[in-house]
Design a protein around this motif. Structure first.
Motif, short mmCIF file in Angstrom:
data_model
loop_
_atom_site.label_atom_id
_atom_site.label_comp_id
_atom_site.label_asym_id
_atom_site.label_seq_id
_atom_site.Cartn_x
_atom_site.Cartn_y
_atom_site.Cartn_z
N TRP A 116 1.01 -1.01 0.04
CA TRP A 116 -0.24 -0.07 0.47
C TRP A 116 0.94 1.32 0.30
CZ3 TRP A 116 -4.38 -0.43 -1.54
CH2 TRP A 116 -5.50 -1.85 -1.28
N GLN A 171 -11.39 -9.54 -5.94
CA GLN A 171 -11.65 -8.84 -5.33
C GLN A 171 -10.92 -7.04 -5.61
OE1 GLN A 171 -11.99 -7.40 -0.87
NE2 GLN A 171 -12.80 -9.69 -1.24
N SER A 198 -16.29 -2.21 -1.50
CA SER A 198 -16.14 -0.63 -1.52
C SER A 198 -17.45 -0.05 -2.10
CB SER A 198 -15.35 0.56 -1.78
OG SER A 198 -14.22 0.28 -1.06
N PRO A 199 -19.00 -1.25 -2.48
CA PRO A 199 -19.52 -0.84 -3.19
C PRO A 199 -20.67 -0.16 -3.41
CG PRO A 199 -20.37 -2.54 -1.60
CD PRO A 199 -18.70 -2.36 -1.40
N LEU A 238 -20.09 -6.49 -1.47
CA LEU A 238 -19.40 -6.77 -0.10
C LEU A 238 -19.21 -5.12 0.80
CD1 LEU A 238 -15.55 -7.96 -1.06
CD2 LEU A 238 -17.22 -9.25 0.19
N THR A 242 -21.48 -0.84 10.23
CA THR A 242 -21.94 -1.27 11.94
C THR A 242 -23.09 -1.27 12.88
OG1 THR A 242 -20.22 0.63 12.55
CG2 THR A 242 -19.12 -1.43 11.99
N GLN A 249 -30.67 -3.52 5.91
CA GLN A 249 -31.22 -3.34 4.46
C GLN A 249 -30.38 -3.85 3.70
OE1 GLN A 249 -30.05 1.50 3.19
NE2 GLN A 249 -31.34 1.34 4.67
P1 NAP Z 1 -18.92 0.33 1.09
O1 NAP Z 1 -19.35 -1.03 1.94
O2 NAP Z 1 -18.49 0.61 0.42
O3 NAP Z 1 -19.25 1.39 2.57
C1 NAP Z 1 -19.53 1.77 3.68
C2 NAP Z 1 -19.88 2.82 4.58
O4 NAP Z 1 -21.58 3.24 3.96
C3 NAP Z 1 -20.01 2.70 6.04
O5 NAP Z 1 -19.44 4.22 6.44
C4 NAP Z 1 -20.77 2.68 6.44
O6 NAP Z 1 -21.85 2.95 7.81
C5 NAP Z 1 -21.80 3.25 5.12
N1 NAP Z 1 -23.08 2.29 5.21
C6 NAP Z 1 -23.38 0.62 5.04
N2 NAP Z 1 -24.59 0.88 4.84
C7 NAP Z 1 -25.31 1.49 4.62
C8 NAP Z 1 -26.52 2.04 4.21
N3 NAP Z 1 -27.53 0.78 3.82
N4 NAP Z 1 -27.14 3.48 4.51
C9 NAP Z 1 -26.52 4.43 4.92
N5 NAP Z 1 -24.88 4.68 4.80
C10 NAP Z 1 -24.38 2.93 4.75
O7 NAP Z 1 -16.89 0.79 1.86
P2 NAP Z 1 -15.96 -0.17 2.50
O8 NAP Z 1 -15.49 -0.69 3.93
O9 NAP Z 1 -15.27 0.76 1.89
O10 NAP Z 1 -15.99 -1.37 1.53
C11 NAP Z 1 -17.09 -2.96 2.00
C12 NAP Z 1 -16.34 -3.79 2.02
O11 NAP Z 1 -15.08 -4.55 0.70
C13 NAP Z 1 -15.24 -3.76 2.84
O12 NAP Z 1 -15.68 -3.61 4.63
C14 NAP Z 1 -13.40 -4.79 2.96
O13 NAP Z 1 -14.42 -6.27 3.27
C15 NAP Z 1 -13.53 -4.61 1.61
N6 NAP Z 1 -13.04 -3.79 1.41
C16 NAP Z 1 -11.63 -4.61 -0.02
C17 NAP Z 1 -10.82 -3.87 -0.03
C18 NAP Z 1 -9.31 -4.69 -0.36
O14 NAP Z 1 -7.67 -4.07 -0.75
N7 NAP Z 1 -9.61 -5.58 -1.00
C19 NAP Z 1 -10.12 -2.76 0.18
C20 NAP Z 1 -11.73 -1.77 0.80
C21 NAP Z 1 -12.29 -2.28 0.95
P3 NAP Z 1 -21.86 2.91 9.08
O15 NAP Z 1 -20.62 1.17 9.28
O16 NAP Z 1 -21.53 3.67 10.01
O17 NAP Z 1 -23.42 1.82 9.09
#
Ligand code: NAP
Length: 273
Positions: A116, A171, A198-199, A238, A242, A249
């Motif tokens: 990174w 991924q 990060s959907p 994915l 929290t 939802q």
């Molecule tokens: P994300 O799922 O795109 O977005 C998460 C954010 O959205 C959090 O702030 C969450 O807040 C909020 N949220 C979630 N559902 C919601 C809803 N229904 N309404 C309003 N706000 C909502 O984020 P991400 O963590 O970047 O990506 C998801 C997963 O992908 C990661 O957890 C990880 O497992 C994976 N990932 C992998 C890599 C890689 O390099 N392979 C990099 C990044 C991520 P709250 O939690 O406060 O509810």
């Protein structure tokens, strides 16, 4: 909820639930334990973690305590992006296995093709060295599938040219407006499952007015439309949260976006990041 129990089938025949629960940035201890437990109670059967997230032990404990049979939960973890040697990979896999304490891992990923701290640097030899360890782990039955993350076409071509097992999954960062078309097409052509991380663009999509207008037509939230969009494209979402109500939802996505609305979302390419 069909979206939680329906599966994609990877090239080796392994079924993987269509939606995974993301755990990046969820601190180890009560937060990761509770979030994983809430997700399992809500019906999620696929959890995505990584050694680098520091929360594998909490995730593993939540799965063990959940009462859900181990063979009904799909667990992904990842080799830290910085590790590009065979010895390092073997030892990191053992560490993840110990942390999780769930027996065989379901999917083990190279977290990224470069550390990174040096995104884009050339680690072709290191990735091949590490991938050969992944093949050993797979052949030995310690992980049921192996894959990569953040790999683009040249990174994939390097592995395919120099190793035996084609990755089962890749991924990558994938959301409305950031659909990584070249990598996604390469994955499809080589029977590599594309998982979209990060959907919700780590929250960046949530205030998007165009997506909000489309979501209103279905009486759904922006997050639900964003997650559904990946499913419409056969990309495995994915989402991370929290917040219990959002965790629930994000799995209520058994609706169908019209071709017209998908086209309108496609047209946001390049505008959301
Ligand atoms: P994300 O799922 O795109 O977005 C998460 C954010 O959205 C959090 O702030 C969450 O807040 C909020 N949220 C979630 N559902 C919601 C809803 N229904 N309404 C309003 N706000 C909502 O984020 P991400 O963590 O970047 O990506 C998801 C997963 O992908 C990661 O957890 C990880 O497992 C994976 N990932 C992998 C890599 C890689 O390099 N392979 C990099 C990044 C991520 P709250 O939690 O406060 O509810």
């Amino acid at each position: 909820m069909p979206a939680l129990t329906d599966t994609f089938t990877m090239s080796n025949g392994l079924h993987i639930p269509r939606i995974g629960f993301g755990t990046w940035q969820i601190p180890s201890g009560a937060e990761a334990y509770d979030a994983t437990k809430v997700a399992l109670d809500a019906g999620y059967r696929h959890i995505d973690t990584a050694l680098a997230y520091g929360n594998e032990a909490s995730v593993g404990k939540a799965v063990r305590d959940s009462g859900v049979p181990r063979d009904e939960v799909f667990i992904t973890t990842k080799l830290p992006a910085e590790i590009k040697t065979a010895a390092g990979a073997r030892s990191a896999f053992e560490e993840s296995s110990r942390n999780l304490d769930l027996g065989v891992v379901d999917l083990y990923l190279i977290h990224a093709p470069w550390p990174w701290s040096a995104i884009g640097t050339d680690h072709r030899e290191g990735n091949v060295e590490v991938w050969k360890v992944f093949e050993e782990l797979y052949d030995a039955g310690k992980t049921r599938s192996i894959g990569v993350s953040n790999f683009e076409v040249p990174d994939l071509e390097n592995l395919l040219a120099n190793t035996d097992v084609v990755p089962h999954a890749n991924q990558i960062r994938w959301f409305i407006g950031n659909t990584q078309d070249a990598t996604t097409a390469f994955d499809r052509d080589h029977d590599i499952l594309t998982e979209g991380y990060s959907p919700l663009a780590t929250g960046g999509l949530l205030e998007n007015a165009e997506i909000r207008d489309i979501a209103a037509k279905y009486d759904k939230s922006v997050a639900q439309v964003a997650i559904r969009y990946l499913l419409e494209k056969d990309v495995l979402p994915l989402p991370k949260s929290t917040t219990p109500s959002r965790i629930a939802q994000n799995a209520e996505v058994d609706f169908v976006l019209s071709a017209e609305d998908i086209a309108a979302l496609d047209a946001l390419e390049g505008t959301t990041d």
